[in-house]
Motif scaffolding. Structure first.
Motif, PDB file in Angstrom:
ATOM      1  N   LEU A  46       0.835  -1.208   0.000  1.00 51.66           N
ATOM      2  CA  LEU A  46       0.000   0.000   0.000  1.00 51.66           C
ATOM      3  C   LEU A  46       0.873   1.262   0.000  1.00 51.66           C
ATOM      4  N   ALA A  47       1.984   1.205   0.712  1.00 53.94           N
ATOM      5  CA  ALA A  47       2.871   2.377   0.787  1.00 53.94           C
ATOM      6  C   ALA A  47       3.489   2.663  -0.579  1.00 53.94           C
ATOM      7  N   ASN A  48       3.900   1.606  -1.293  1.00 52.78           N
ATOM      8  CA  ASN A  48       4.474   1.826  -2.627  1.00 52.78           C
ATOM      9  C   ASN A  48       3.429   2.385  -3.587  1.00 52.78           C
ATOM     10  N   LEU A  49       2.199   1.886  -3.477  1.00 55.58           N
ATOM     11  CA  LEU A  49       1.112   2.421  -4.306  1.00 55.58           C
ATOM     12  C   LEU A  49       0.912   3.911  -3.989  1.00 55.58           C
ATOM     13  N   THR A  50       0.912   4.241  -2.727  1.00 51.02           N
ATOM     14  CA  THR A  50       0.704   5.641  -2.324  1.00 51.02           C
ATOM     15  C   THR A  50       1.834   6.527  -2.860  1.00 51.02           C
ATOM     16  N   ALA A  51       3.053   5.995  -2.819  1.00 48.15           N
ATOM     17  CA  ALA A  51       4.200   6.778  -3.323  1.00 48.15           C
ATOM     18  C   ALA A  51       4.059   7.024  -4.823  1.00 48.15           C
ATOM     19  N   LEU A  52       3.607   6.003  -5.556  1.00 48.20           N
ATOM     20  CA  LEU A  52       3.453   6.208  -7.008  1.00 48.20           C
ATOM     21  C   LEU A  52       2.310   7.185  -7.306  1.00 48.20           C
ATOM     22  N   LEU A  53       1.285   7.158  -6.468  1.00 56.12           N
ATOM     23  CA  LEU A  53       0.204   8.146  -6.637  1.00 56.12           C
ATOM     24  C   LEU A  53       0.748   9.563  -6.417  1.00 56.12           C
ATOM     25  N   ALA A  54       1.623   9.684  -5.433  1.00 61.53           N
ATOM     26  CA  ALA A  54       2.229  11.005  -5.157  1.00 61.53           C
ATOM     27  C   ALA A  54       3.094  11.438  -6.332  1.00 61.53           C
ATOM     28  N   ALA A  55       3.826  10.465  -6.894  1.00 63.77           N
ATOM     29  CA  ALA A  55       4.679  10.776  -8.047  1.00 63.77           C
ATOM     30  C   ALA A  55       3.827  11.256  -9.219  1.00 63.77           C
TER      31      ALA A  55
ATOM     32  N   ALA B 132       4.500   6.407 -17.498  1.00 69.74           N
ATOM     33  CA  ALA B 132       5.347   5.219 -17.287  1.00 69.74           C
ATOM     34  C   ALA B 132       6.232   5.388 -16.059  1.00 69.74           C
ATOM     35  N   VAL B 133       6.637   4.254 -15.495  1.00 71.09           N
ATOM     36  CA  VAL B 133       7.658   4.249 -14.436  1.00 71.09           C
ATOM     37  C   VAL B 133       8.792   3.319 -14.858  1.00 71.09           C
ATOM     38  N   LEU B 134      10.005   3.658 -14.396  1.00 71.71           N
ATOM     39  CA  LEU B 134      11.175   2.822 -14.656  1.00 71.71           C
ATOM     40  C   LEU B 134      11.512   2.093 -13.366  1.00 71.71           C
ATOM     41  N   VAL B 135      11.726   0.791 -13.478  1.00 69.51           N
ATOM     42  CA  VAL B 135      11.995   0.011 -12.270  1.00 69.51           C
ATOM     43  C   VAL B 135      12.835  -1.208 -12.629  1.00 69.51           C
ATOM     44  N   SER B 136      13.601  -1.689 -11.677  1.00 67.62           N
ATOM     45  CA  SER B 136      14.413  -2.878 -11.911  1.00 67.62           C
ATOM     46  C   SER B 136      13.523  -4.092 -12.159  1.00 67.62           C
ATOM     47  N   GLU B 137      13.982  -4.987 -13.003  1.00 62.87           N
ATOM     48  CA  GLU B 137      13.195  -6.211 -13.236  1.00 62.87           C
ATOM     49  C   GLU B 137      13.141  -7.080 -11.976  1.00 62.87           C
ATOM     50  N   GLU B 138      13.993  -6.776 -11.002  1.00 62.19           N
ATOM     51  CA  GLU B 138      14.001  -7.555  -9.762  1.00 62.19           C
ATOM     52  C   GLU B 138      13.132  -6.931  -8.668  1.00 62.19           C
ATOM     53  N   ALA B 139      12.428  -5.837  -8.992  1.00 63.07           N
ATOM     54  CA  ALA B 139      11.602  -5.179  -7.961  1.00 63.07           C
ATOM     55  C   ALA B 139      10.494  -6.101  -7.489  1.00 63.07           C
ATOM     56  N   HIS B 140      10.015  -5.867  -6.285  1.00 66.45           N
ATOM     57  CA  HIS B 140       8.908  -6.666  -5.749  1.00 66.45           C
ATOM     58  C   HIS B 140       7.674  -6.493  -6.641  1.00 66.45           C
ATOM     59  N   TYR B 141       6.883  -7.558  -6.747  1.00 62.44           N
ATOM     60  CA  TYR B 141       5.753  -7.517  -7.687  1.00 62.44           C
ATOM     61  C   TYR B 141       4.741  -6.419  -7.345  1.00 62.44           C
ATOM     62  N   CYS B 142       4.786  -5.911  -6.118  1.00 62.76           N
ATOM     63  CA  CYS B 142       3.794  -4.894  -5.748  1.00 62.76           C
ATOM     64  C   CYS B 142       3.999  -3.578  -6.511  1.00 62.76           C
TER      65      CYS B 142
ATOM     66  N   ARG C 253      -0.042  -0.774 -12.328  1.00 64.12           N
ATOM     67  CA  ARG C 253      -1.262  -1.146 -13.063  1.00 64.12           C
ATOM     68  C   ARG C 253      -2.491  -0.509 -12.417  1.00 64.12           C
ATOM     69  N   ILE C 254      -2.509  -0.487 -11.083  1.00 61.46           N
ATOM     70  CA  ILE C 254      -3.665   0.104 -10.394  1.00 61.46           C
ATOM     71  C   ILE C 254      -3.813   1.582 -10.774  1.00 61.46           C
ATOM     72  N   ILE C 255      -2.674   2.281 -10.898  1.00 60.39           N
ATOM     73  CA  ILE C 255      -2.808   3.708 -11.225  1.00 60.39           C
ATOM     74  C   ILE C 255      -2.989   3.939 -12.732  1.00 60.39           C
ATOM     75  N   GLY C 256      -3.181   2.850 -13.457  1.00 59.12           N
ATOM     76  CA  GLY C 256      -3.598   2.995 -14.858  1.00 59.12           C
ATOM     77  C   GLY C 256      -2.481   2.997 -15.872  1.00 59.12           C
ATOM     78  N   LEU C 257      -1.292   2.544 -15.515  1.00 64.83           N
ATOM     79  CA  LEU C 257      -0.181   2.601 -16.466  1.00 64.83           C
ATOM     80  C   LEU C 257      -0.187   1.434 -17.453  1.00 64.83           C
ATOM     81  N   GLY C 258      -0.827   0.341 -17.095  1.00 67.62           N
ATOM     82  CA  GLY C 258      -0.850  -0.829 -17.992  1.00 67.62           C
ATOM     83  C   GLY C 258       0.527  -1.446 -18.142  1.00 67.62           C
ATOM     84  N   SER C 259       0.586  -2.587 -18.832  1.00 69.36           N
ATOM     85  CA  SER C 259       1.884  -3.281 -18.965  1.00 69.36           C
ATOM     86  C   SER C 259       2.935  -2.410 -19.629  1.00 69.36           C
TER      87      SER C 259
END
Ligand SMILES: Cc1ncc(COP(=O)(O)O)c(C=O)c1O
Length: 482
Positions: A155-164, A183-193, A199-205
């Motif tokens: 939930l915290a990561n989702l909230t941070a992306l909403l802030a971004a 779009a967001v840039l993230v390591s392929e090893e990031a946690h699935y959340c 996706r929840i904030i509407g970015l899609g694959s």
């Protein structure tokens, strides 16, 4: 003649009777303390008395229709649960709660102060400010920073992306919905959340741009320019770069300084998922792993992973105070007069949750009882023990260590068999080990290969426990191979 008084409802009175509470409460505390003594000291006590799900369901269905007493219920729950306080629990990343914190948890559950608004949590809101301000200082933010506690890293990561999104997206998505391709840039090893949040904030694959990692499972920063330029040329507006501190599968810390510089240069939000390893800010010995954390716009740190509280208990800290307040700008007349005032004491203005647990008191009681050094000592002991374990694995020819651990996450596998058997054999080893109940470890896949995954979470785990684990795995493997 009709009675003028409200009839007594005995069962409700009983449910709130302090005398009963005191009596049962003492018995439950005794039960828990006896249980802990056994779990922490008796190596024969099982970490997990595993039953398959249908069998477990049947057990509780029978219990539900039986006349078992309430103390039996508490006892049976203990016996049917995994024991994170057992030194041979070396599995998922869940803190072994400091016991004072568990007592604070019981108090939170009794007081049930919803905390979202000040009047429903005077102490918990004031204490929340103290503990999150302390964390902001430990991160090294040098401006008026602000954060809050929320229910878990996901939930915290989702909230941070909403802030971004709020801060960087050209149009006001919060008011008008989605316009640009974000779009967001993230390591392929990031946690699935992170993927889920995007996706929840509407970015899609297409809006989740996964940067490959290097040989140490850290984001390959040399590829950043390429992926960023490609995204721009395809018409994306990149809102955030997410760094891992550390990653979940291998416990690898991204090069946060380089990521910070990149984000700064491109004017995008820099978020750090430090759910697991961000707690190193409390450790003199290991804080270097998160060098550059102070340059982030937002940082997530789970207290319920490396910082000794029961789950869930997560801090989301923003470098700039105002960002903490802008994410959820919404009217809620019955809760507060205006959304536009910054009231630290109405913490629900900034969190996804309305009602939340009194998380802050579970951190505060640890701080008051043992001082902030205890967090650093916990990290030092777990990370040190992981290095010792890695050396032990390297010394045994039947094992292969997947990578040198930076954190307390160690992946290894049994290799004394021909190569096509290795993956199924390691799967079978773990299954049998967990079924035995003697140890609890998990598994992961690294580049198509199955590894046994251990996270040393319990500072009471000793070298002899780790040696016993390797011995047990060798025994199981030999049995399976014969
Ligand atoms: C790096 C990382 N981020 C986020 C999460 C999710 O956190 P939570 O389980 O608190 O929702 C995890 C969980 O393991 C994690 O390892």
């Amino acid at each position: 003649m009709q009675e003028n008084t409200i009839p007594k409802i005995d069962v409700l009175e009983k449910a709130y009777d302090p005398t009963d509470f005191r009596k049962i409460g003492h018995q439950v505390i005794d039960l828990l303390a006896d249980h802990l003594e056994k779990v922490q000291n008796d190596k024969e006590h099982l970490v997990l008395a595993y039953k398959d799900p249908e069998e477990e369901l049947t057990y509780w269905q029978d219990d539900f229709s039986s006349d078992s007493g309430i103390l039996d219920v508490f006892k049976n729950i203990l016996d049917h649960s995994i024991q994170v306080h057992h030194p041979r629990y070396i599995g998922h990343q869940v803190a072994v709660p400091a016991l004072i914190s568990s007592l604070a948890g019981m108090m939170s559950d009794m007081l049930s102060n919803g905390t979202g608004v000040y009047e429903m949590g005077m102490a918990s809101n004031a204490i929340e400010k103290i503990v999150t301000d302390l964390l902001a200082r430990k991160i090294g933010f040098d401006m008026p920073s602000s954060g809050f506690l929320t229910s878990g890293g996901t939930l915290a990561n989702l909230t941070a992306l909403l802030a971004a999104r709020r801060a960087i997206a050209p149009s006001s998505v919060w008011q008008n919905g989605h316009k640009e391709k974000l779009a967001v840039l993230v390591s392929e090893e990031a946690h699935y959340c992170i993927d889920r949040a995007a996706r929840i904030i509407g970015l899609g694959s297409d809006g989740i741009i996964k940067i490959p990692v290097d040989s140490n499972y850290k984001m390959n920063t040399r590829l950043l320019d390429h992926y960023y330029d490609k995204a721009i040329s395809e018409g994306f507006c990149v809102i955030a770069l997410v760094g891992c501190a550390c990653s979940t599968a291998t416990g690898s810390y991204d090069d946060l300084e380089t990521l910070a510089d990149f984000a700064n240069q491109h004017n995008i939000w820099f978020h750090i998922d430090g759910a697991h390893g961000g707690g190193v800010v409390f450790s003199k010995k290991y804080q270097h792993l998160a060098k550059g954390i102070e340059k982030a716009d937002s940082v997530v740190i789970d207290f319920h992973k490396m910082l000794m509280t029961p789950a869930l208990n997560t801090a989301l800290i923003f470098k700039k105070e105002e960002n903490a307040y802008q994410t959820f700008a919404q009217k809620a007349q019955y809760l507060w007069d205006s959304q536009h005032t910054r009231e630290w004491y109405n913490s629900g203005k900034r969190t996804f949750e309305c009602t939340k647990l009194m998380m802050s008191i579970k951190i505060y009681t640890i701080l008051k009882a043992y001082g902030e050094e205890v967090f650093g000592k916990n990290i030092d002991s777990l990370y040190d023990q992981a290095s010792v374990f890695a050396e032990m694995i390297k010394e045994r020819p039947s094992f292969e260590l997947a990578h040198a651990p930076e954190a307390n996450i160690i992946n290894f596998r049994y290799i004394k068999t021909d190569s096509k058997n290795i993956n199924p054999l390691n799967n079978a080893i773990r299954k049998q080990l967990v079924a035995s109940g003697k140890f609890y470890i998990v598994q992961t896949t690294i580049e198509e290969d199955r590894y046994l995954r251990t996270t040393i979470m319990n500072p009471l785990t000793q070298k002899e426990d780790l040696k016993a684990l390797l011995d047990e795995i060798e025994d199981i493997a030999l049995n399976l191979l014969n």
